[in-house]
Design a protein around this motif. Structure first.
Motif, PDB file in Angstrom:
ATOM      1  N   ILE A   6      11.659  11.319  13.708  1.00 19.74           N
ATOM      2  CA  ILE A   6      12.113   9.969  13.364  1.00 19.74           C
ATOM      3  C   ILE A   6      11.155   9.357  12.349  1.00 19.74           C
ATOM      4  CG2 ILE A   6      13.167   9.602  15.628  1.00 19.74           C
ATOM      5  CD1 ILE A   6      10.763   7.781  16.312  1.00 19.74           C
ATOM      6  N   HIS A   7      11.625   8.366  11.627  1.00 22.30           N
ATOM      7  CA  HIS A   7      10.766   7.623  10.713  1.00 22.30           C
ATOM      8  C   HIS A   7      10.244   6.402  11.454  1.00 22.30           C
ATOM      9  CE1 HIS A   7      10.270   5.220   6.696  1.00 22.30           C
ATOM     10  NE2 HIS A   7       9.136   5.368   7.352  1.00 22.30           N
ATOM     11  N   TRP A   8       8.989   6.453  11.852  1.00 19.93           N
ATOM     12  CA  TRP A   8       8.325   5.332  12.512  1.00 19.93           C
ATOM     13  C   TRP A   8       7.364   4.754  11.488  1.00 19.93           C
ATOM     14  CZ3 TRP A   8       6.469   5.626  18.265  1.00 19.93           C
ATOM     15  CH2 TRP A   8       6.048   4.364  18.689  1.00 19.93           C
ATOM     16  N   LYS A   9       7.707   3.618  10.930  1.00 20.14           N
ATOM     17  CA  LYS A   9       6.951   3.055   9.817  1.00 20.14           C
ATOM     18  C   LYS A   9       5.495   2.871  10.182  1.00 20.14           C
ATOM     19  CE  LYS A   9       7.167  -0.597   6.341  1.00 20.14           C
ATOM     20  NZ  LYS A   9       7.901  -1.797   5.878  1.00 20.14           N
ATOM     21  N   SER A  10       4.597   3.325   9.299  1.00 22.41           N
ATOM     22  CA  SER A  10       3.160   3.223   9.547  1.00 22.41           C
ATOM     23  C   SER A  10       2.698   1.777   9.479  1.00 22.41           C
ATOM     24  CB  SER A  10       2.385   4.050   8.511  1.00 22.41           C
ATOM     25  OG  SER A  10       0.987   3.861   8.668  1.00 22.41           O
ATOM     26  N   SER A  11       1.715   1.455  10.301  1.00 19.89           N
ATOM     27  CA  SER A  11       1.118   0.113  10.260  1.00 19.89           C
ATOM     28  C   SER A  11       0.253  -0.068   9.015  1.00 19.89           C
ATOM     29  CB  SER A  11       0.282  -0.125  11.518  1.00 19.89           C
ATOM     30  OG  SER A  11      -0.755   0.847  11.617  1.00 19.89           O
ATOM     31  N   GLN A  12      -0.040   1.035   8.319  1.00 20.36           N
ATOM     32  CA  GLN A  12      -0.827   0.999   7.092  1.00 20.36           C
ATOM     33  C   GLN A  12       0.118   1.137   5.890  1.00 20.36           C
ATOM     34  OE1 GLN A  12      -3.981   0.413   6.877  1.00 20.36           O
ATOM     35  NE2 GLN A  12      -4.657   0.662   8.991  1.00 20.36           N
ATOM     36  N   PRO A  13       0.309   0.076   5.115  1.00 23.78           N
ATOM     37  CA  PRO A  13       1.228   0.165   3.959  1.00 23.78           C
ATOM     38  C   PRO A  13       0.851   1.275   2.978  1.00 23.78           C
ATOM     39  CG  PRO A  13       0.690  -2.126   4.429  1.00 23.78           C
ATOM     40  CD  PRO A  13      -0.206  -1.289   5.302  1.00 23.78           C
ATOM     41  N   LEU A  14      -0.442   1.473   2.747  1.00 27.07           N
ATOM     42  CA  LEU A  14      -0.858   2.527   1.812  1.00 27.07           C
ATOM     43  C   LEU A  14      -0.451   3.904   2.342  1.00 27.07           C
ATOM     44  CD1 LEU A  14      -4.266   2.632  -0.060  1.00 27.07           C
ATOM     45  CD2 LEU A  14      -3.179   4.711   0.758  1.00 27.07           C
ATOM     46  N   THR A  15      -0.649   4.112   3.639  1.00 20.35           N
ATOM     47  CA  THR A  15      -0.287   5.394   4.243  1.00 20.35           C
ATOM     48  C   THR A  15       1.225   5.595   4.234  1.00 20.35           C
ATOM     49  OG1 THR A  15      -2.249   5.270   5.645  1.00 20.35           O
ATOM     50  CG2 THR A  15      -0.519   6.819   6.311  1.00 20.35           C
ATOM     51  N   GLU A  16       1.980   4.530   4.489  1.00 16.69           N
ATOM     52  CA  GLU A  16       3.442   4.603   4.439  1.00 16.69           C
ATOM     53  C   GLU A  16       3.890   5.062   3.059  1.00 16.69           C
ATOM     54  OE1 GLU A  16       7.500   4.050   5.697  1.00 16.69           O
ATOM     55  OE2 GLU A  16       5.613   4.296   6.797  1.00 16.69           O
ATOM     56  N   ASP A  17       3.269   4.524   2.022  1.00 13.52           N
ATOM     57  CA  ASP A  17       3.635   4.927   0.658  1.00 13.52           C
ATOM     58  C   ASP A  17       3.140   6.335   0.345  1.00 13.52           C
ATOM     59  OD1 ASP A  17       4.986   2.602   0.146  1.00 13.52           O
ATOM     60  OD2 ASP A  17       3.313   1.607  -0.853  1.00 13.52           O
ATOM     61  N   TYR A  18       1.982   6.702   0.871  1.00 11.84           N
ATOM     62  CA  TYR A  18       1.459   8.055   0.653  1.00 11.84           C
ATOM     63  C   TYR A  18       2.461   9.094   1.160  1.00 11.84           C
ATOM     64  CZ  TYR A  18      -1.715  12.060   0.728  1.00 11.84           C
ATOM     65  OH  TYR A  18      -2.291  13.297   0.515  1.00 11.84           O
ATOM     66  N   ILE A  19       3.062   8.801   2.290  1.00 12.77           N
ATOM     67  CA  ILE A  19       3.992   9.747   2.908  1.00 12.77           C
ATOM     68  C   ILE A  19       5.376   9.708   2.268  1.00 12.77           C
ATOM     69  CG2 ILE A  19       5.210  10.282   5.059  1.00 12.77           C
ATOM     70  CD1 ILE A  19       2.689   9.298   6.560  1.00 12.77           C
ATOM     71  N   HIS A  20       5.875   8.515   1.994  1.00 14.56           N
ATOM     72  CA  HIS A  20       7.274   8.378   1.595  1.00 14.56           C
ATOM     73  C   HIS A  20       7.480   8.014   0.121  1.00 14.56           C
ATOM     74  CE1 HIS A  20       8.565   8.785   5.754  1.00 14.56           C
ATOM     75  NE2 HIS A  20       7.634   7.918   6.091  1.00 14.56           N
ATOM     76  N   HIS A  21       6.439   7.496  -0.538  1.00 14.29           N
ATOM     77  CA  HIS A  21       6.563   7.106  -1.955  1.00 14.29           C
ATOM     78  C   HIS A  21       5.264   7.455  -2.677  1.00 14.29           C
ATOM     79  CE1 HIS A  21      10.186   4.917  -0.777  1.00 14.29           C
ATOM     80  NE2 HIS A  21       9.475   4.352   0.189  1.00 14.29           N
ATOM     81  N   TYR A  22       4.951   8.753  -2.699  1.00 10.19           N
ATOM     82  CA  TYR A  22       3.642   9.174  -3.195  1.00 10.19           C
ATOM     83  C   TYR A  22       3.378   8.690  -4.622  1.00 10.19           C
ATOM     84  CZ  TYR A  22      -0.381  12.016  -4.423  1.00 10.19           C
ATOM     85  OH  TYR A  22      -1.623  12.411  -4.841  1.00 10.19           O
ATOM     86  N   GLU A  23       4.413   8.560  -5.423  1.00 12.00           N
ATOM     87  CA  GLU A  23       4.223   8.150  -6.822  1.00 12.00           C
ATOM     88  C   GLU A  23       3.527   6.788  -6.926  1.00 12.00           C
ATOM     89  OE1 GLU A  23       8.147   6.495  -5.443  1.00 12.00           O
ATOM     90  OE2 GLU A  23       7.085   8.418  -5.271  1.00 12.00           O
ATOM     91  N   LEU A  24       3.619   5.967  -5.875  1.00 14.87           N
ATOM     92  CA  LEU A  24       2.992   4.644  -5.896  1.00 14.87           C
ATOM     93  C   LEU A  24       1.480   4.713  -5.698  1.00 14.87           C
ATOM     94  CD1 LEU A  24       5.581   2.625  -3.740  1.00 14.87           C
ATOM     95  CD2 LEU A  24       5.419   2.748  -6.237  1.00 14.87           C
ATOM     96  N   VAL A  25       0.989   5.798  -5.112  1.00 18.63           N
ATOM     97  CA  VAL A  25      -0.444   5.889  -4.796  1.00 18.63           C
ATOM     98  C   VAL A  25      -1.127   7.080  -5.447  1.00 18.63           C
ATOM     99  CG1 VAL A  25      -0.119   4.712  -2.574  1.00 18.63           C
ATOM    100  CG2 VAL A  25      -0.035   7.215  -2.663  1.00 18.63           C
ATOM    101  N   GLU A  26      -0.415   7.818  -6.287  1.00 14.17           N
ATOM    102  CA  GLU A  26      -0.982   9.073  -6.809  1.00 14.17           C
ATOM    103  C   GLU A  26      -2.275   8.865  -7.580  1.00 14.17           C
ATOM    104  OE1 GLU A  26       1.694  11.063  -9.393  1.00 14.17           O
ATOM    105  OE2 GLU A  26       2.230   9.269 -10.530  1.00 14.17           O
ATOM    106  N   ALA A  27      -2.498   7.687  -8.157  1.00 10.41           N
ATOM    107  CA  ALA A  27      -3.733   7.427  -8.900  1.00 10.41           C
ATOM    108  C   ALA A  27      -4.944   7.308  -7.981  1.00 10.41           C
ATOM    109  CB  ALA A  27      -3.585   6.149  -9.728  1.00 10.41           C
ATOM    110  N   LEU A  28      -4.710   7.230  -6.666  1.00  7.49           N
ATOM    111  CA  LEU A  28      -5.811   7.082  -5.708  1.00  7.49           C
ATOM    112  C   LEU A  28      -6.208   8.401  -5.061  1.00  7.49           C
ATOM    113  CD1 LEU A  28      -4.460   3.862  -3.915  1.00  7.49           C
ATOM    114  CD2 LEU A  28      -6.074   3.986  -5.831  1.00  7.49           C
ATOM    115  N   PHE A  29      -5.484   9.469  -5.349  1.00 10.27           N
ATOM    116  CA  PHE A  29      -5.752  10.771  -4.734  1.00 10.27           C
ATOM    117  C   PHE A  29      -5.725  11.852  -5.817  1.00 10.27           C
ATOM    118  CE2 PHE A  29      -3.950   8.010  -1.538  1.00 10.27           C
ATOM    119  CZ  PHE A  29      -4.769   8.213  -0.436  1.00 10.27           C
ATOM    120  N   ASP A  30      -6.248  13.023  -5.481  1.00 10.28           N
ATOM    121  CA  ASP A  30      -6.320  14.111  -6.466  1.00 10.28           C
ATOM    122  C   ASP A  30      -5.186  15.119  -6.355  1.00 10.28           C
ATOM    123  OD1 ASP A  30      -8.500  13.371  -8.012  1.00 10.28           O
ATOM    124  OD2 ASP A  30      -9.950  14.235  -6.619  1.00 10.28           O
ATOM    125  N   TYR A  31      -4.563  15.223  -5.173  1.00 11.41           N
ATOM    126  CA  TYR A  31      -3.516  16.236  -4.991  1.00 11.41           C
ATOM    127  C   TYR A  31      -2.335  15.638  -4.238  1.00 11.41           C
ATOM    128  CZ  TYR A  31      -7.414  19.412  -5.971  1.00 11.41           C
ATOM    129  OH  TYR A  31      -8.496  20.047  -6.541  1.00 11.41           O
TER     130      TYR A  31
END
Length: 545
Positions: A6-31
């Motif tokens: 199931i999709h249980w939305k993360s309490s961490q907005p950054l983590t939610e985007d890391y998992i489901h909308h990686y393009e929004l956070v890709e500048a913060l990670f290397d891979y």
């Protein structure tokens, strides 16, 4: 065993985007963990560009000694030997050493490590070893000295050990007395229902306690018991042998202290520019290292006036030269904080990927600039697998009341009230509502009439009407309570459903300890997960026991 994602939305907005909308956070990670090519890319970087690294032979020696001490399995010793081979990589993740392993999420982190390492090994065609990093250097005893369980009378209860000394020392240095172990084990025994597995578990735990000096010792031995046959290497970050291996990295962290702190602040700015909140409170002088002084673990702060370091209150001071000398002569006196631990992890191990919980993913986003400053790259960040265990009785009661999992997670109280209304054959809500409406319709004109005689009588009439309505409400509540009492057994079942799935308004895995489930159901379900094809995909897994 049925498993539902199931999709249980993360309490961490950054983590939610890391998992489901990686393009929004890709500048913060290397891979990008969701791209297959990232695994080959990271492996290639480790093979050809990694410069800061500990001696593999010494690392193997230290890990072998420690895992032999905690009685880990032959499969683990074989895993460690593989690290002598430059082709061998690691999946690393860790946690603090909670009482009786603490929250269930700790166990799920180990599961994620093993599953990810197995998959990465098959993907790359080379050995990949899972490593559990016990944060034995941490000093916050109140975070690890307890565990929670659901009692038979539907209470969330706590088992706790008191701080043995009151000194702010690393948890691995705090000696738990025989009496403390006995008291905690007695409480645990009382909390577990009689099952075919209980006697063996309690016997094993008492043996482990007799061999354990600290919470870290106990934790390591339980992890070895559970996962040794699956090759999970266990390490204590406060191990003196590892401290000696970390010596040159500590020197670098001290020498580059100002630049590292600037890089951390740069990372924080980038996170905030993306619209996220920083998960770590950063202070200008924070040196991101601790020193052990007089048995106490003290966070260091830079002192620009002396080019040295102090404690927070400037009551103790340390020269740069003194600390640099300690990196060689007494590295066990130094330890990392949350910002430098990722760097040290990458220095000790050839880290292909690191398994992180939601909060950890968010604060690791601050570290990219520091990695780059030191000529390093962030490993692949793998979100920890999340699980909720649905026991048979919970499933049965959910079916009885027509509850879906979404109902339990998001609207259980609403569903309970709806069910109660359906049981009300007398239609008390309607009847009391009608009585109050009819009373007001008949009484209000009378109040208005006497107001024309005397304004004071009108006010008295309004007050009188309010008091009568209050008494009707009072009777209505009493009648509702009587209805609830009539259905007390059902309401307790609703309550237990809620406390089983969402205790203290938190995900089950963030509250309850795993031992209650191992005591009821054994370990087959756990090893079934390990042998399954389940992999970290960012979705929450519901296990129907």
């Amino acid at each position: 065993m049925k498993v539902e994602s199931i999709h249980w939305k993360s309490s961490q907005p950054l983590t939610e985007d890391y998992i489901h909308h990686y393009e929004l956070v890709e500048a913060l990670f290397d891979y990008n963990p969701w791209n297959a090519s990232s695994w080959e890319e990271r492996a290639g970087w480790l093979d050809n560009e990694r410069r800061l690294s500990a001696d593999r032979g010494e690392l193997v020696t230290a890990l072998t000694r420690y895992n032999q001490e905690i009685g880990n399995a032959p499969e683990v010793l074989n895993s460690i030997k593989l690290l002598n081979n430059e082709q061998t990589l690691c999946i690393v993740g860790g946690q603090q050493a909670g009482l009786f392993t603490g929250q269930a999420l700790v166990i799920y982190k180990a599961v994620t490590l093993i599953r990810t390492a197995k998959d990465a090994s098959a993907r790359l065609g080379r050995p990949v070893v899972p490593v559990f990093w016990i944060a034995g250097e941490d000093h916050d005893f109140d975070e690890v000295n307890h565990m929670y369980y659901l009692s038979q009378d539907a209470q969330v209860n706590k088992i706790k050990v008191e701080h043995p000394s009151g000194v702010r020392s690393s948890v691995s240095q705090l000696v738990i007395s025989e009496k403390q172990w006995e008291e905690a084990l007695e409480q645990l025994d009382a909390s577990l229902i009689p099952t075919e597995f209980k006697a063996e578990w309690m016997s094993s735990l008492r043996t482990i306690a007799s061999e354990s000096r600290s919470l870290v010792d106990f934790f390591a031995r339980v992890m070895a018991k559970l996962f040794g046959s699956h090759g999970l290497v266990v390490m204590n970050s406060d191990d003196p042998d590892l401290r000696r291996l970390e010596s040159s990295m500590f020197r670098k962290l001290l020498e580059e202290n100002k630049a590292i702190q600037a890089a951390v602040h740069n990372g924080k700015e980038k996170v905030e520019l993306k619209g996220y909140s920083s998960q770590v409170e950063l202070q200008e002088r924070n040196a991101n290292l601790f020193i052990i002084d007089g048995g106490e673990r003290i966070l260091l702060y830079a002192d620009e006036a002396s080019d040295g370091f102090t404690d927070r209150k400037r009551e103790r001071s340390y020269s740069r030269e003194q600390l640099l000398e300690w990196t060689e002569s007494a590295p066990e006196r130094l330890s990392n904080n949350v910002m430098t631990r990722p760097l040290m992890q990458d220095y000790l191990f050839p880290v292909l990927g690191t398994v992180l919980g939601p909060g950890e993913v968010a604060y690791w986003a601050l570290t990219r600039e520091v990695f780059h400053h030191l000529g390093m790259k962030m490993p692949i960040v793998v979100p920890r697998m999340e699980f909720t265990l649905l026991e048979g009785i919970v499933q049965k009661n959910m079916a009885k009341y027509g509850l879906s999992l979404e109902d339990v997670l998001y609207r259980l109280e609403e569903k309970q009230q709806e069910w109660l209304r359906e049981q009300d054959a007398l239609k008390l809500d309607e009847r009391f509502g009608l009585v109050k409406s009819q009373f007001k319709d008949n009484y209000q004109p009378l109040v208005e009439l006497i107001s024309g005689i005397n304004a004071g009588l009108g006010k008295l009439g309004e007050t009188n009407m309010g008091k009568i309505l209050e008494q009707i409400d009072f009777l209505e509540h009493k009648a509702a309570d009587a209805v609830r009492t009539q259905f007390d057994s059902s309401l307790r079942q609703f309550q237990r459903i809620g406390l089983s799935v969402l205790p203290l308004d938190k995900p089950q895995e963030r509250v309850y300890n795993i031992l209650a489930y191992l005591n009821k159901y054994g370990t087959d379900w756990l090893y079934e997960i390990l042998d399954s094809e389940l992999l970290p995909d960012g979705k929450h897994k519901v296990i129907y026991l």
